[in-house]
Design a protein around this motif. Structure first.
Motif, PDB file in Angstrom:
ATOM      1  N   GLY A 159       8.385  24.199  -5.266  1.00  0.00           N
ATOM      2  CA  GLY A 159       8.244  24.693  -3.903  1.00  0.00           C
ATOM      3  C   GLY A 159       7.385  23.754  -3.073  1.00  0.00           C
ATOM      4  N   VAL A 160       6.785  24.295  -2.025  1.00  0.00           N
ATOM      5  CA  VAL A 160       5.994  23.484  -1.098  1.00  0.00           C
ATOM      6  C   VAL A 160       4.782  22.859  -1.792  1.00  0.00           C
ATOM      7  N   GLU A 161       4.215  23.567  -2.796  1.00  0.00           N
ATOM      8  CA  GLU A 161       3.045  23.017  -3.487  1.00  0.00           C
ATOM      9  C   GLU A 161       3.368  21.678  -4.150  1.00  0.00           C
ATOM     10  N   GLY A 162       4.600  21.499  -4.583  1.00  0.00           N
ATOM     11  CA  GLY A 162       4.993  20.257  -5.227  1.00  0.00           C
ATOM     12  C   GLY A 162       4.981  19.068  -4.285  1.00  0.00           C
ATOM     13  N   LEU A 163       5.036  19.325  -2.971  1.00  0.00           N
ATOM     14  CA  LEU A 163       5.057  18.245  -1.989  1.00  0.00           C
ATOM     15  C   LEU A 163       3.664  17.785  -1.584  1.00  0.00           C
TER      16      LEU A 163
ATOM     17  N   ASP B 247      10.360  18.434   6.732  1.00  0.00           N
ATOM     18  CA  ASP B 247      11.295  18.081   7.810  1.00  0.00           C
ATOM     19  C   ASP B 247      12.421  17.189   7.288  1.00  0.00           C
ATOM     20  N   VAL B 248      12.079  16.237   6.435  1.00  0.00           N
ATOM     21  CA  VAL B 248      13.088  15.334   5.864  1.00  0.00           C
ATOM     22  C   VAL B 248      14.078  16.128   5.011  1.00  0.00           C
ATOM     23  N   LEU B 249      13.558  17.001   4.163  1.00  0.00           N
ATOM     24  CA  LEU B 249      14.434  17.798   3.294  1.00  0.00           C
ATOM     25  C   LEU B 249      15.279  18.776   4.101  1.00  0.00           C
ATOM     26  N   HIS B 250      14.696  19.305   5.171  1.00  0.00           N
ATOM     27  CA  HIS B 250      15.443  20.208   6.044  1.00  0.00           C
ATOM     28  C   HIS B 250      16.580  19.450   6.739  1.00  0.00           C
ATOM     29  N   PHE B 251      16.320  18.219   7.142  1.00  0.00           N
ATOM     30  CA  PHE B 251      17.343  17.386   7.770  1.00  0.00           C
ATOM     31  C   PHE B 251      18.524  17.189   6.820  1.00  0.00           C
ATOM     32  N   ILE B 252      18.234  16.918   5.556  1.00  0.00           N
ATOM     33  CA  ILE B 252      19.295  16.722   4.561  1.00  0.00           C
ATOM     34  C   ILE B 252      20.119  17.996   4.432  1.00  0.00           C
TER      35      ILE B 252
ATOM     36  N   GLN C  26      10.540  21.581  13.532  1.00  0.00           N
ATOM     37  CA  GLN C  26      10.256  20.846  14.756  1.00  0.00           C
ATOM     38  C   GLN C  26      11.512  20.095  15.130  1.00  0.00           C
ATOM     39  N   ARG C  27      11.725  19.928  16.374  1.00  0.00           N
ATOM     40  CA  ARG C  27      12.913  19.204  16.833  1.00  0.00           C
ATOM     41  C   ARG C  27      12.792  17.738  16.472  1.00  0.00           C
ATOM     42  N   LEU C  28      13.854  17.199  15.914  1.00  0.00           N
ATOM     43  CA  LEU C  28      13.874  15.789  15.569  1.00  0.00           C
ATOM     44  C   LEU C  28      14.485  14.998  16.713  1.00  0.00           C
ATOM     45  N   PRO C  29      13.840  13.919  17.131  1.00  0.00           N
ATOM     46  CA  PRO C  29      14.415  13.092  18.186  1.00  0.00           C
ATOM     47  C   PRO C  29      15.552  12.245  17.616  1.00  0.00           C
ATOM     48  N   LEU C  30      16.769  12.772  17.625  1.00  0.00           N
ATOM     49  CA  LEU C  30      17.882  12.076  16.994  1.00  0.00           C
ATOM     50  C   LEU C  30      18.348  10.859  17.787  1.00  0.00           C
ATOM     51  N   ASN C  31      18.343  10.942  19.107  1.00  0.00           N
ATOM     52  CA  ASN C  31      18.885   9.850  19.898  1.00  0.00           C
ATOM     53  C   ASN C  31      17.817   9.043  20.620  1.00  0.00           C
ATOM     54  N   SER C  32      16.565   9.414  20.447  1.00  0.00           N
ATOM     55  CA  SER C  32      15.520   8.668  21.150  1.00  0.00           C
ATOM     56  C   SER C  32      15.145   7.442  20.334  1.00  0.00           C
ATOM     57  N   LYS C  33      14.712   6.421  21.021  1.00  0.00           N
ATOM     58  CA  LYS C  33      14.317   5.187  20.360  1.00  0.00           C
ATOM     59  C   LYS C  33      12.799   5.090  20.392  1.00  0.00           C
ATOM     60  N   LYS C  34      12.220   4.897  19.214  1.00  0.00           N
ATOM     61  CA  LYS C  34      10.758   4.749  19.146  1.00  0.00           C
ATOM     62  C   LYS C  34      10.397   3.288  19.355  1.00  0.00           C
ATOM     63  N   LYS C  35       9.259   3.091  19.951  1.00  0.00           N
ATOM     64  CA  LYS C  35       8.780   1.724  20.125  1.00  0.00           C
ATOM     65  C   LYS C  35       8.203   1.251  18.796  1.00  0.00           C
ATOM     66  N   ASN C  36       8.460  -0.003  18.465  1.00  0.00           N
ATOM     67  CA  ASN C  36       7.895  -0.562  17.244  1.00  0.00           C
ATOM     68  C   ASN C  36       6.407  -0.741  17.424  1.00  0.00           C
TER      69      ASN C  36
ATOM     70  N   LYS D 227       0.854  -1.177   0.000  1.00  0.00           N
ATOM     71  CA  LYS D 227       0.000   0.000   0.000  1.00  0.00           C
ATOM     72  C   LYS D 227       0.894   1.232   0.000  1.00  0.00           C
ATOM     73  N   LYS D 228       0.551   2.192  -0.820  1.00  0.00           N
ATOM     74  CA  LYS D 228       1.339   3.414  -0.908  1.00  0.00           C
ATOM     75  C   LYS D 228       1.165   4.221   0.375  1.00  0.00           C
ATOM     76  N   ALA D 229       2.284   4.524   0.997  1.00  0.00           N
ATOM     77  CA  ALA D 229       2.235   5.342   2.207  1.00  0.00           C
ATOM     78  C   ALA D 229       2.063   6.801   1.814  1.00  0.00           C
ATOM     79  N   ILE D 230       1.283   7.518   2.581  1.00  0.00           N
ATOM     80  CA  ILE D 230       1.065   8.935   2.323  1.00  0.00           C
ATOM     81  C   ILE D 230       1.698   9.718   3.469  1.00  0.00           C
ATOM     82  N   TYR D 231       2.566  10.640   3.109  1.00  0.00           N
ATOM     83  CA  TYR D 231       3.281  11.440   4.093  1.00  0.00           C
ATOM     84  C   TYR D 231       2.794  12.880   4.021  1.00  0.00           C
ATOM     85  N   SER D 232       2.724  13.522   5.174  1.00  0.00           N
ATOM     86  CA  SER D 232       2.270  14.912   5.216  1.00  0.00           C
ATOM     87  C   SER D 232       3.331  15.831   4.613  1.00  0.00           C
ATOM     88  N   VAL D 233       2.882  17.002   4.200  1.00  0.00           N
ATOM     89  CA  VAL D 233       3.797  17.997   3.645  1.00  0.00           C
ATOM     90  C   VAL D 233       4.829  18.384   4.703  1.00  0.00           C
ATOM     91  N   GLN D 234       4.388  18.513   5.948  1.00  0.00           N
ATOM     92  CA  GLN D 234       5.308  18.897   7.023  1.00  0.00           C
ATOM     93  C   GLN D 234       6.401  17.850   7.208  1.00  0.00           C
TER      94      GLN D 234
END
Length: 185
Positions: free
Chosen positions: A107-111, A69-74, A173-183, A58-65
């Motif tokens: 720009g943002v509209e493309g996302l 955030d991903v592009l900002h991280f890069i 938004q702050r990215l949790p770089l060292n925190s571990k998410k529960k599966n 199933k195609k995952a749908i990701y929010s614009v935000q």
């Protein structure tokens, strides 16, 4: 349909991990277009296990935000698409490359997700029950609110186009770089 099955990818990865052949020879042996493909499979397998090699049903749908955030991280870290995909628990680095291309062109509209296909034809144009029940005054108030939202959106878009770095810094938004998410399996 995916070009390579999950079983095939697993076979290649496991053979590579046994250490008999390197990336170029594995690609040549199994007639894979590029050694980088084998490298991506191995890295995905090491990070996510067998799930890293699976094809999404199933195609995952990701929010614009999320995409911003991903592009900002890069941009902030200089990470590769592969490293970024691992950081954000994505198993498809080319997805991030596509987001980046769209962002640079539109720009943002493309996302934003665009509706695909042809809209369905309804037999009768149907007004929502809330529109029928609203008084004229309520309809005008609703229209005013929608116009205010539209103006606010356009102002933010203008600010972003004028200075994307300042806008992203203000809204990041702050990215949790060292925190571990529960599966959530």
């Amino acid at each position: 349909m995916a070009k390579y099955s999950e079983e095939f990818k697993l076979k290649v990865v496991l053979e590579y991990l046994q250490g008999t052949l390197g990336y170029p020879l594995m690609a040549k042996k199994y007639q894979i277009g590029a050694e980088s493909q084998v490298r991506r499979w191995v890295r995905a397998y090491k990070e996510f296990g067998r799930k890293g090699l699976s094809v999404k049903k199933k195609k995952a749908i990701y929010s614009v935000q999320f995409k911003v955030d991903v592009l900002h991280f890069i941009k902030q870290t200089g990470a590769s698409y592969q490293e970024t995909a691992i950081q954000f628990k994505l198993n498809n680095p080319s997805l991030i490359a596509n987001w980046n291309d769209k962002f640079l062109k539109e720009g943002v509209e493309g996302l934003q997700e665009k509706a695909k296909g042809r809209p369905s034809m309804s037999k009768k144009p149907q007004a929502t029950p809330t529109q029928k029940e609203m008084s004229r005054e309520e309809q005008l108030e609703r229209e005013n609110e929608l116009l205010r939202l539209e103006v606010a959106y356009l102002n933010k878009l203008k600010a972003f186009r004028e200075n994307p770095d300042a806008f992203l810094e203000k809204h990041k938004q702050r990215l949790p770089l060292n925190s571990k998410k529960k599966n959530s399996d």
